[in-house]
Design an enzyme around this catalytic site. Sequence first.
Site, PDB file in Angstrom:
ATOM      1  N   SER A  59     -29.108  18.383 -12.467  1.00 34.12           N
ATOM      2  CA  SER A  59     -29.835  17.773 -13.563  1.00 34.12           C
ATOM      3  C   SER A  59     -29.267  18.280 -14.885  1.00 34.12           C
ATOM      4  O   SER A  59     -28.082  18.115 -15.133  1.00 34.12           O
ATOM      5  CB  SER A  59     -31.325  18.059 -13.427  1.00 34.12           C
ATOM      6  OG  SER A  59     -32.058  17.298 -14.334  1.00 34.12           O
TER       7      SER A  59
ATOM      8  N   ASP B 153     -31.251   7.302  -8.041  1.00 40.33           N
ATOM      9  CA  ASP B 153     -31.810   8.202  -9.049  1.00 40.33           C
ATOM     10  C   ASP B 153     -32.359   7.391 -10.223  1.00 40.33           C
ATOM     11  O   ASP B 153     -31.610   6.708 -10.916  1.00 40.33           O
ATOM     12  CB  ASP B 153     -30.710   9.150  -9.533  1.00 40.33           C
ATOM     13  CG  ASP B 153     -31.240  10.290 -10.382  1.00 40.33           C
ATOM     14  OD1 ASP B 153     -32.363  10.178 -10.910  1.00 40.33           O
ATOM     15  OD2 ASP B 153     -30.525  11.295 -10.519  1.00 40.33           O
TER      16      ASP B 153
ATOM     17  N   HIS C 126     -32.909  11.677  -7.293  1.00 40.92           N
ATOM     18  CA  HIS C 126     -32.583  12.769  -8.207  1.00 40.92           C
ATOM     19  C   HIS C 126     -32.520  14.083  -7.439  1.00 40.92           C
ATOM     20  O   HIS C 126     -33.375  14.955  -7.563  1.00 40.92           O
ATOM     21  CB  HIS C 126     -33.627  12.833  -9.314  1.00 40.92           C
ATOM     22  CG  HIS C 126     -33.190  13.631 -10.499  1.00 40.92           C
ATOM     23  ND1 HIS C 126     -32.080  13.315 -11.242  1.00 40.92           N
ATOM     24  CD2 HIS C 126     -33.703  14.746 -11.068  1.00 40.92           C
ATOM     25  CE1 HIS C 126     -31.941  14.184 -12.219  1.00 40.92           C
ATOM     26  NE2 HIS C 126     -32.908  15.069 -12.130  1.00 40.92           N
TER      27      HIS C 126
END
Length: 738
Positions: free
Chosen positions: A564, A651, A683
């Site tokens: 991330s 995602d 994600h």
Amino acid sequence: MPMYPRFRTCCAIGLVALAALGCEPAAERSLPDAADTETPDATETAATTDAPAASTPAAAQSADPYNEASPAMSLIPRRVFFGNPDKVGLQISPDGKQLSYLAPLDGVLNVWVAPRDDLAAARPVTHDKHRGVRSFSWAFTNRHILYSQDKDGDENWRVYAIDLETDEAEDITPGSDRSEPAGEGDTAVPAPPVTARIVGISHRTPEEILIAVNANDPRWHEIYRVNILDGTSQMIQANEGFRNFTVDEDYQVRFAAKYLPDGSIQYYQPTGEAAAGVGFSEWDEFLRVDKDDTANTGLAGFDKTGRVLYMFDSRGRDTGALTSLNLDTGETQVIAADPRTDVGAIKSHPTENTIQAVVFNYERRERKIFDPEVAKDVEILEALHDGEMGIADYTLDDRQWIIVYYDADGPARYYHFDRDTKEATFLFVNQQDLEGLPLVPMHSVVIEARDGLPLVSYYSLPREADPEGTGRAAKPVPLVLMVHGGPWSRDTWGYDAMHQLLANRGYAVLSVNFRGSTGFGKKFMNAGNHEWAGKMHDDLLDAVEWAIEEGITKRDQVAIMGGSYGGYATLVGLTFTPDVFACGVDIVGPSNLVTLFETIPPYWASGLPMFKTRVGDHTTPEGRAELERRSPLTHVEKIRRPLLIGQGANDPRVKQSEADQIVEAMKRHDIPVTYALFPDEGHGFARPENRLAFYAVMEQFLARHLGGKAEPIGDAFEGSSIEILAGRESIEQVEAKP
């Protein structure tokens, strides 16, 4: 700062690729009465690529799996770290008669239920065959389990209720067509795409819960009151632009909030009468929180009367304190505060709503207890085991607790504690395979940044560099700098599967709470504003310098890795400082900040003022130019060290296009890259088959470019959806090395 709603929920597992599998115990669960429909502030991201090394890489070393005859030199199989746990997320029913937890069923995590005094009689009550169940909660009926499921990581969550008397599951998501009950097919298939979440579970109304869903307008979540017995629902609050609502235990809407254009948050109080099926339509301003305080200030819940509002509050101070506000007199009181760190988890009585204890976490968790009886019980429990103790769950009368002890170098241990008899009964460890393995301690250190800012950090050393576990390296070894996601989150002390895997492969591992991380007060948080690829990156570089000065590693033996925001930081490391890191591993990380914000989910629209305050404004020419300057994609031609990218195709936060575009740009510049795509992930990597596949590739990648050990790939791709879209030849070459 996160809200602490009164839900019996197990934390999600596997959502972020670099998170340790399993639920970290929710010690000292939160205040009751504040159901928060807040949209997430943070963007968790990840991606992976591969570029040429500046120097000749060390040969990858393969080794046999763990050998008890020589534990210090053997490899622990990666499945031990990233396969499914045995049991995790233990909860107790409100009446104390049943236990529930997540455990594999045919290799897929599902919810199991057992009589409290007979774990051997546990039975699965969900039957997911694909992605697994990652969070669940008890309803106060004591006969229903509630859980959410999406499809392949798309985060279009739907809510299901299981009747334990019939073992039937029903989709109770309101405001849209229903999907098939979870378990009838390989996975629950949502239709149409909405994202629903439970925002209220109250003991005062056991058969009903509150669910927020964005069925009418994808930007805004409206609140429905749902009967879990028959699935009927009624909207109790429409939404024409609010970020979130706060409700009490009687399911009355008490406050609403929205971001203002300048990044501050305005709270509103409803006026007039609530219309049936619509809710309130008139609102008066109640409280405005300046943009500098929004991350550390928010509504936390109510006392039993509903007339005292508990808050997290950093106004007039640096750190977020737990405070109370009398809604009748306006009197405020500070209940608990710490000058170093924001207030963390809170333990309150489940029906009286009195504050019993709070937790602060600077380097390690510290507990402040207000209830004398709770203090006595905690003293008994802390003497039972050396690990950090947390109260993971409790019954409605608060007389039975589920206790968890967790260590940095071993499995979590679950106990049942009877507060009347003071008897603690051991139940299980979350992962038996971790027992007796040569795991390593995690050490905490406060590193001083170049401008004097204290950076609370954690590091692990391989046994060959620190055989006594003192935290002092006897010799320098390769280092992996692990960058957490968010970036509005933080690293903490405890068991970390990635730390342990990498240490077992011969690497030191360093995790840094860089500026902008949460939990350390508003000055620390706000110091990260508009500092992506700036001072936030400088903090990481300063931490690397500390490790070099301490003799932990050498300057040419440092890798950077993260998911991330950590994936973005990896890309920044290889583009903005191309000579610092030997290689990088980026998991679901954004490569272009402009395209990131242009493709966020519609239900994050209410948070755009926050993104503009903390990152930059993609809606103005000046803001776009600045965001482009801070985007790794803009500087892709500078990459000259190997890069690995991992991405989930579904995602919703960091779209696949973020990985695709930097891979294509690297190809145009003839820069080699290794790119692994997972069609059934979002994600991060939730399915253990996909985790094991990606980390098998990662092991070989790091061994080749950083010189540590690696378990052969072997059958790690079996059952995984992994697609190697670029750089397959480099993986084959690495695997073939002796």
